[in-house]
Design a protein around this motif. Structure first.
Motif, PDB file in Angstrom:
ATOM      1  N   VAL A 216       0.887  -1.166   0.000  1.00 44.58           N
ATOM      2  CA  VAL A 216       0.000   0.000   0.000  1.00 44.58           C
ATOM      3  C   VAL A 216       0.922   1.212   0.000  1.00 44.58           C
ATOM      4  O   VAL A 216       1.679   1.428   0.942  1.00 44.58           O
ATOM      5  N   GLU A 217       0.870   1.974  -1.083  1.00 44.08           N
ATOM      6  CA  GLU A 217       1.784   3.113  -1.236  1.00 44.08           C
ATOM      7  C   GLU A 217       1.130   4.374  -0.671  1.00 44.08           C
ATOM      8  O   GLU A 217       0.061   4.787  -1.111  1.00 44.08           O
ATOM      9  N   VAL A 218       1.809   4.992   0.287  1.00 43.30           N
ATOM     10  CA  VAL A 218       1.278   6.197   0.935  1.00 43.30           C
ATOM     11  C   VAL A 218       1.737   7.428   0.149  1.00 43.30           C
ATOM     12  O   VAL A 218       2.928   7.582  -0.110  1.00 43.30           O
ATOM     13  N   PRO A 219       0.812   8.313  -0.237  1.00 42.56           N
ATOM     14  CA  PRO A 219       1.234   9.528  -0.940  1.00 42.56           C
ATOM     15  C   PRO A 219       1.896  10.520   0.026  1.00 42.56           C
ATOM     16  O   PRO A 219       1.710  10.426   1.243  1.00 42.56           O
ATOM     17  N   GLU A 220       2.622  11.468  -0.547  1.00 43.96           N
ATOM     18  CA  GLU A 220       3.418  12.377   0.283  1.00 43.96           C
ATOM     19  C   GLU A 220       2.603  13.125   1.348  1.00 43.96           C
ATOM     20  O   GLU A 220       3.007  13.210   2.507  1.00 43.96           O
ATOM     21  N   ASP A 221       1.440  13.669   0.944  1.00 40.73           N
ATOM     22  CA  ASP A 221       0.670  14.461   1.936  1.00 40.73           C
ATOM     23  C   ASP A 221       0.178  13.587   3.085  1.00 40.73           C
ATOM     24  O   ASP A 221       0.036  14.051   4.210  1.00 40.73           O
ATOM     25  N   GLU A 222      -0.052  12.298   2.824  1.00 38.85           N
ATOM     26  CA  GLU A 222      -0.500  11.419   3.912  1.00 38.85           C
ATOM     27  C   GLU A 222       0.692  10.884   4.721  1.00 38.85           C
ATOM     28  O   GLU A 222       0.553  10.591   5.907  1.00 38.85           O
ATOM     29  N   TYR A 223       1.840  10.814   4.088  1.00 42.46           N
ATOM     30  CA  TYR A 223       3.053  10.442   4.839  1.00 42.46           C
ATOM     31  C   TYR A 223       3.278  11.484   5.942  1.00 42.46           C
ATOM     32  O   TYR A 223       3.565  11.146   7.093  1.00 42.46           O
ATOM     33  N   ILE A 224       3.092  12.742   5.588  1.00 38.65           N
ATOM     34  CA  ILE A 224       3.296  13.829   6.554  1.00 38.65           C
ATOM     35  C   ILE A 224       2.285  13.742   7.707  1.00 38.65           C
ATOM     36  O   ILE A 224       2.583  14.047   8.844  1.00 38.65           O
ATOM     37  N   ARG A 225       1.090  13.235   7.395  1.00 37.09           N
ATOM     38  CA  ARG A 225       0.058  13.048   8.435  1.00 37.09           C
ATOM     39  C   ARG A 225       0.166  11.664   9.078  1.00 37.09           C
ATOM     40  O   ARG A 225      -0.800  11.139   9.614  1.00 37.09           O
ATOM     41  N   LEU A 226       1.316  11.041   8.964  1.00 37.51           N
ATOM     42  CA  LEU A 226       1.624   9.748   9.598  1.00 37.51           C
ATOM     43  C   LEU A 226       0.803   8.581   9.046  1.00 37.51           C
ATOM     44  O   LEU A 226       0.582   7.580   9.727  1.00 37.51           O
ATOM     45  N   GLY A 227       0.376   8.731   7.786  1.00 41.32           N
ATOM     46  CA  GLY A 227      -0.419   7.670   7.144  1.00 41.32           C
ATOM     47  C   GLY A 227       0.329   6.364   6.979  1.00 41.32           C
ATOM     48  O   GLY A 227      -0.273   5.305   6.824  1.00 41.32           O
ATOM     49  N   CYS A 228       1.643   6.425   7.026  1.00 38.53           N
ATOM     50  CA  CYS A 228       2.427   5.200   6.835  1.00 38.53           C
ATOM     51  C   CYS A 228       2.616   4.443   8.146  1.00 38.53           C
ATOM     52  O   CYS A 228       3.132   3.343   8.169  1.00 38.53           O
ATOM     53  N   ASN A 229       2.169   5.053   9.237  1.00 39.14           N
ATOM     54  CA  ASN A 229       2.339   4.442  10.550  1.00 39.14           C
ATOM     55  C   ASN A 229       1.026   3.778  10.946  1.00 39.14           C
ATOM     56  O   ASN A 229       0.120   4.415  11.477  1.00 39.14           O
ATOM     57  N   VAL A 230       0.907   2.509  10.644  1.00 38.37           N
ATOM     58  CA  VAL A 230      -0.361   1.781  10.808  1.00 38.37           C
ATOM     59  C   VAL A 230      -0.156   0.657  11.822  1.00 38.37           C
ATOM     60  O   VAL A 230       0.755  -0.156  11.673  1.00 38.37           O
ATOM     61  N   LEU A 231      -1.005   0.628  12.831  1.00 34.01           N
ATOM     62  CA  LEU A 231      -0.873  -0.416  13.861  1.00 34.01           C
ATOM     63  C   LEU A 231      -1.745  -1.622  13.515  1.00 34.01           C
ATOM     64  O   LEU A 231      -2.959  -1.486  13.351  1.00 34.01           O
ATOM     65  N   ALA A 232      -1.119  -2.792  13.434  1.00 32.70           N
ATOM     66  CA  ALA A 232      -1.887  -4.026  13.224  1.00 32.70           C
ATOM     67  C   ALA A 232      -2.422  -4.509  14.567  1.00 32.70           C
ATOM     68  O   ALA A 232      -1.648  -4.759  15.500  1.00 32.70           O
ATOM     69  N   LEU A 233      -3.746  -4.619  14.681  1.00 35.48           N
ATOM     70  CA  LEU A 233      -4.377  -5.147  15.894  1.00 35.48           C
ATOM     71  C   LEU A 233      -4.517  -6.655  15.773  1.00 35.48           C
ATOM     72  O   LEU A 233      -4.567  -7.393  16.750  1.00 35.48           O
ATOM     73  N   ALA A 234      -4.597  -7.098  14.531  1.00 38.24           N
ATOM     74  CA  ALA A 234      -4.685  -8.517  14.154  1.00 38.24           C
ATOM     75  C   ALA A 234      -4.409  -8.526  12.653  1.00 38.24           C
ATOM     76  O   ALA A 234      -4.370  -7.457  12.028  1.00 38.24           O
ATOM     77  N   PRO A 235      -4.227  -9.722  12.048  1.00 38.29           N
ATOM     78  CA  PRO A 235      -3.976  -9.710  10.607  1.00 38.29           C
ATOM     79  C   PRO A 235      -5.087  -8.965   9.844  1.00 38.29           C
ATOM     80  O   PRO A 235      -6.280  -9.267  10.017  1.00 38.29           O
ATOM     81  N   ARG A 236      -4.719  -7.996   9.076  1.00 37.53           N
ATOM     82  CA  ARG A 236      -5.657  -7.173   8.291  1.00 37.53           C
ATOM     83  C   ARG A 236      -6.720  -6.449   9.136  1.00 37.53           C
ATOM     84  O   ARG A 236      -7.790  -6.092   8.631  1.00 37.53           O
ATOM     85  N   VAL A 237      -6.431  -6.237  10.391  1.00 37.31           N
ATOM     86  CA  VAL A 237      -7.279  -5.378  11.233  1.00 37.31           C
ATOM     87  C   VAL A 237      -6.323  -4.320  11.771  1.00 37.31           C
ATOM     88  O   VAL A 237      -5.358  -4.650  12.452  1.00 37.31           O
ATOM     89  N   CYS A 238      -6.579  -3.061  11.430  1.00 38.21           N
ATOM     90  CA  CYS A 238      -5.551  -2.085  11.764  1.00 38.21           C
ATOM     91  C   CYS A 238      -6.117  -0.719  12.127  1.00 38.21           C
ATOM     92  O   CYS A 238      -7.317  -0.459  12.016  1.00 38.21           O
TER      93      CYS A 238
END
Ligand SMILES: NC(=[NH2+])NCCC[C@H](N)C(=O)O
Length: 284
Positions: A216-238
């Motif tokens: 999943v490629e995060v665009p630049e404006d969402e990278y700045i809003r920490l869009g690339c920092n995703v917590l997995a609560l379970a497989p494919r639940v985040c």
């Protein structure tokens, strides 16, 4: 890691941010983007915690301590858990170094096993250590984690891993800004990763693809809003910080369930997303 989270350690903003007065005095010293609003931070945290509590059986809270500052909110960084217990780290941000001692006392009090502790000149932040799977540990080598720490960590986990892969991190915005390996990659299932490819070394991107990851490629404006920092609560639940619609939609398209919390005060302003707010102690 992406397996079901069973136990986490967090820290409440009441105990890290303390008060508006304290925030006013400290935010610049800790290099925050702006002064967080204490009341809003508390509200955001309740939202964040409600999602965590719905999915994680044991949630433990680090205590308030005069020895540490605002960044102690980001409970992920002072230690890293291996399947056999915690490694006590020493932050690459000097202001954060006392957090490790407080953590160590807390783990000892809770009788949570510790497998080792960095010594000498070694520095590393939890945000630079990413479990790709049960037997593969990625370590980001950047301003927060040095070669000495990588050497010591390799020795500490030798009996638990097949491979430790060192990822060279870029200078990007410089030494004072927080850039962790976890800023540019989050693993949300055995074959699904959220990435910010522009800051990623080519070998890492190619390796992920070769290992069968969909990216999943995060665009630049969402990278700045920490869009690339995703917590997995379970497989494919985040869980993601709200305000990252493109990343969220791509995760949904990849079959994931996505929870959001408003994180302007507790995440964006201090540069710490949901993975940084949470220390995973035990997964399935
Ligand atoms: N694991 C993380 N990415 N943590 C983010 C920590 C942010 C914190 N303000 C720092 O500079 O250290």
């Amino acid at each position: 890691m992406y397996k079901k989270l069973n136990r986490v350690i967090v820290k409440h903003p009441n105990d890290a941010f303390i008060s508006q007065e304290h925030l006013s005095k400290e935010w610049k010293r800790f290099n925050y983007i702006n002064e967080p609003d204490f009341a809003k931070a508390q509200q955001e945290y309740e939202q964040f915690l409600a999602i965590i509590k719905e999915h994680v059986g044991y949630v433990e809270f680090l205590p308030e301590s005069e020895r540490v500052g605002l960044d102690s909110l980001y409970a992920h960084d002072p230690v890293k858990f291996t399947p056999k217990g915690a490694i006590i780290l020493k932050s690459g941000k000097t202001l954060r170094q006392p957090e490790a001692e407080v953590y160590k006392d807390f783990l000892q009090e809770k009788e949570i096993p510790i497998v080792g502790e960095l010594t000498g000149q070694a520095v590393a932040d939890g945000g630079d250590l990413v479990w790709l799977d049960d037997r593969t540990l990625l370590i980001g080598r950047g301003y927060r984690t040095n070669d000495e720490a990588i050497q010591q960590i390799k020795e500490m986990v030798a009996d638990q891993v097949d491979e430790v892969i060192v990822v060279q991190l870029p200078h990007d915005q410089g030494e004072d800004e927080c850039l962790h390996l976890m800023s540019i990659i989050s693993i949300v299932d055995e074959d699904l990763a959220v990435v910010y490819s522009r800051l990623m070394p080519v070998f890492l991107r190619q390796m992920l693809i070769k290992r069968g990851f969909r990216l999943v490629e995060v665009p630049e404006d969402e990278y700045i809003r920490l869009g690339c920092n995703v917590l997995a609560l379970a497989p494919r639940v985040c869980m993601v910080v709200s305000g990252n619609p493109f990343t969220k939609q791509q995760l949904i398209d990849a079959g994931a369930t996505v929870y959001e919390y408003d994180g302007n005060e507790i995440s964006y302003l201090g540069t710490g997303g949901p993975t940084c707010l949470t220390c995973p102690v035990e997964r399935d």
